[in-house]
Each structure stands twice: as structure tokens, then as C-alpha cells.
Scaffold this active site. Structure first.
Site, PDB file in Angstrom:
ATOM      1  N   ASP A 115      -0.111   5.071   0.825  1.00 13.48           N
ATOM      2  CA  ASP A 115      -0.335   6.081   1.864  1.00 13.48           C
ATOM      3  C   ASP A 115      -0.551   5.415   3.230  1.00 13.48           C
ATOM      4  OD1 ASP A 115      -0.273   7.633  -0.391  1.00 13.48           O
ATOM      5  OD2 ASP A 115      -2.429   7.992  -0.449  1.00 13.48           O
TER       6      ASP A 115
ATOM      7  N   ASN B 186      -5.366   2.523  -3.569  1.00 10.20           N
ATOM      8  CA  ASN B 186      -6.696   3.081  -3.828  1.00 10.20           C
ATOM      9  C   ASN B 186      -6.577   4.597  -3.819  1.00 10.20           C
ATOM     10  OD1 ASN B 186      -7.743   0.496  -3.759  1.00 10.20           O
ATOM     11  ND2 ASN B 186      -8.858   0.747  -1.824  1.00 10.20           N
ATOM     12  N   GLN B 187      -6.968   5.223  -4.901  1.00 13.70           N
ATOM     13  CA  GLN B 187      -6.848   6.693  -4.986  1.00 13.70           C
ATOM     14  C   GLN B 187      -8.229   7.306  -5.223  1.00 13.70           C
ATOM     15  OE1 GLN B 187      -4.142   8.684  -4.405  1.00 13.70           O
ATOM     16  NE2 GLN B 187      -3.168   6.830  -3.639  1.00 13.70           N
TER      17      GLN B 187
ATOM     18  N   ASP C  80       0.858  -1.165   0.000  1.00  9.45           N
ATOM     19  CA  ASP C  80       0.000   0.000   0.000  1.00  9.45           C
ATOM     20  C   ASP C  80       0.909   1.234   0.000  1.00  9.45           C
ATOM     21  OD1 ASP C  80      -2.328   1.672   0.559  1.00  9.45           O
ATOM     22  OD2 ASP C  80      -1.493   1.804   2.590  1.00  9.45           O
TER      23      ASP C  80
ATOM     24  N   LYS D 173      -4.572  -0.796   6.251  1.00 11.95           N
ATOM     25  CA  LYS D 173      -6.029  -0.850   6.380  1.00 11.95           C
ATOM     26  C   LYS D 173      -6.519  -2.278   6.167  1.00 11.95           C
ATOM     27  CE  LYS D 173      -7.297   3.905   5.152  1.00 11.95           C
ATOM     28  NZ  LYS D 173      -7.974   4.754   4.170  1.00 11.95           N
TER      29      LYS D 173
ATOM     30  N   GLY E 259      -4.338  12.414   4.581  1.00  8.50           N
ATOM     31  CA  GLY E 259      -5.683  12.591   4.039  1.00  8.50           C
ATOM     32  C   GLY E 259      -5.628  12.100   2.614  1.00  8.50           C
TER      33      GLY E 259
ATOM     34  N   ARG F 272     -10.132  -1.859  -7.218  1.00  9.31           N
ATOM     35  CA  ARG F 272     -10.069  -1.220  -5.906  1.00  9.31           C
ATOM     36  C   ARG F 272      -9.982  -2.263  -4.790  1.00  9.31           C
ATOM     37  NH1 ARG F 272     -11.089   3.444  -3.139  1.00  9.31           N
ATOM     38  NH2 ARG F 272     -12.151   3.173  -1.159  1.00  9.31           N
TER      39      ARG F 272
HETATM   40 MG   LIG Z   1      -3.026   3.115   3.366  1.00  8.82          MG
END
Ligand SMILES: [Mg+2]
Length: 183
Positions: free
Chosen positions: A11, A51-52, A9, A127, A19, A100
Site C-alpha cells: 500500500d 503490514n496489515q 511494500d 515508510k 487508509g 511486522r
Molecule cells: Mg506502505
């Protein structure tokens, strides 16, 4: 048999999750990222799966995301780290999406394109959708890092039947992967 890979992943795992990261100036690596990826890259092909939804939500554009990824890859290259490919899902959460997370589709795509052995590969993220993505693809192990949203997610997992590997950060994740599963 194929090549083993690490799916990461972006972020909250490689860089701070501020954010929605839509500006290259927001790219802030965790201090352990470079060394951890260098160690992992010595034995595995590296991929980012991200995932964006900020694109689908209209917070930033596809072009903004590519600029962020270029900045990220340039900084990683200076530290001797190279990703084979970055898979991204630009859709908002309620939109239909081919890849996604928790969909395993991008891992299947990578398997087919790069001849990977997913059963010897790992998914690392902060996540639940990251963990599920790995499980859905049949990777050897999904690992939750406590960076980003990870510590928060860990609390929600308490009592879940499925055993989850949880580590403090990417440094510990690399250690877990490279030392093999604990017995
Ligand atoms: Mg993440």
C-alpha cells in the site's frame, strides 16, 4: 551465492494507500506499477512484504486481505508480472509479531525458502519501517518512493545521518535498481 530479489511494500508503493485496504474494489494501481514490475521481474524474484494491522485492529478480516491480494495478483498477471510470495503481518502495532516491519524476519524467511542473496537484493517502500526492514535484513539498498506516505516521510528524514535513496515512484525505483548504484 543466491538469487537477487526485490521486496516491495504494497500500500502506497504498488497501489494507492487509501487508509486500510480491505476491499478488492479499493485496489488502485499507480500507473507506473505494471511496467516497473515487469522490468524488475526480468532480473529479480519479486516479493510483497506488507503490514496489515487493519486485521489486528478489526477493520477487515484475513479473508478480506486475501481477496485484495488475489485481485492484485490477477491484475498483475494480466500484465505479465508474478510475485513469488506475499508475506503479511496481520497484527495490530502494539501486538507481538514475528514479521511486522521493521522486522527483517520475512526477508530471512524468503532467503531461506528461495535461496536468495539478500546482499544483492532491494527493499522498496513508502515508510520508514520499510527502509528499516531492508537495512535490518542487510539488503543492498532500501529505496523510499515518494508515493503513498513517502513524500511526508522524506521530510522527517532530513538531517538523518544515514543516507537514504529517495525516488519519485516505482518507475524511478526500477531505473535506480536496474542501472546500479550511482557513482
Ligand atoms: Mg506502505
Amino acid at each position: 551465492m543466491g538469487t537477487p530479489a526485490i521486496f516491495l511494500d504494497r500500500d502506497g508503493t504498488l497501489i494507492e494507500d487509501v487508509g486500510h485496504v480491505g476491499d478488492p474494489a479499493q485496489v488502485a494501481f499507480f500507473p507506473e506499477t505494471f511496467d516497473a514490475l515487469r522490468r524488475l521481474g526480468g532480473q529479480f524474484l519479486l516479493f510483497i512484504v506488507t503490514n496489515q494491522s487493519g486485521i489486528g485492529r478489526g477493520y477487515y478480516t484475513l479473508e478480506d486481505m486475501h481477496r485484495v491480494n488475489e485481485r492484485l495478483c490477477a491484475e498483475l498477471a494480466e500484465h505479465g508480472v508474478r510475485f513469488e510470495k506475499i508475506y503479511f503481518a496481520p497484527e495490530a502495532p502494539e501486538e507481538p509479531s514475528r514479521g511486522r516491519k521493521p522486522s527483517p524476519q520475512f526477508l530471512f524467511d524468503a532467503r531461506d525458502e528461495f535461496g536468495l542473496d539478500l546482499s544483492q537484493s532491494y527493499m522498496i517502500g513508502d515508510k520508514l519501517a520499510d527502509l528499516e526492514c531492508g537495512w535490518n535484513a542487510g539488503v543492498r539498498q532500501s529505496i523510499l518512493v515518494r508515493t503513498g506516505y513517502g513524500a511526508e516521510v522524506e521530510r522527517t528524514l532530513t538531517g538523518k545521518l544515514r543516507h537514504v535513496e529517495v525516488v519519485d515512484d516505482l518507475h524511478s525505483a526500477a531505473g535506480r535498481v536496474l542501472s546500479g548504484p550511482e557513482t
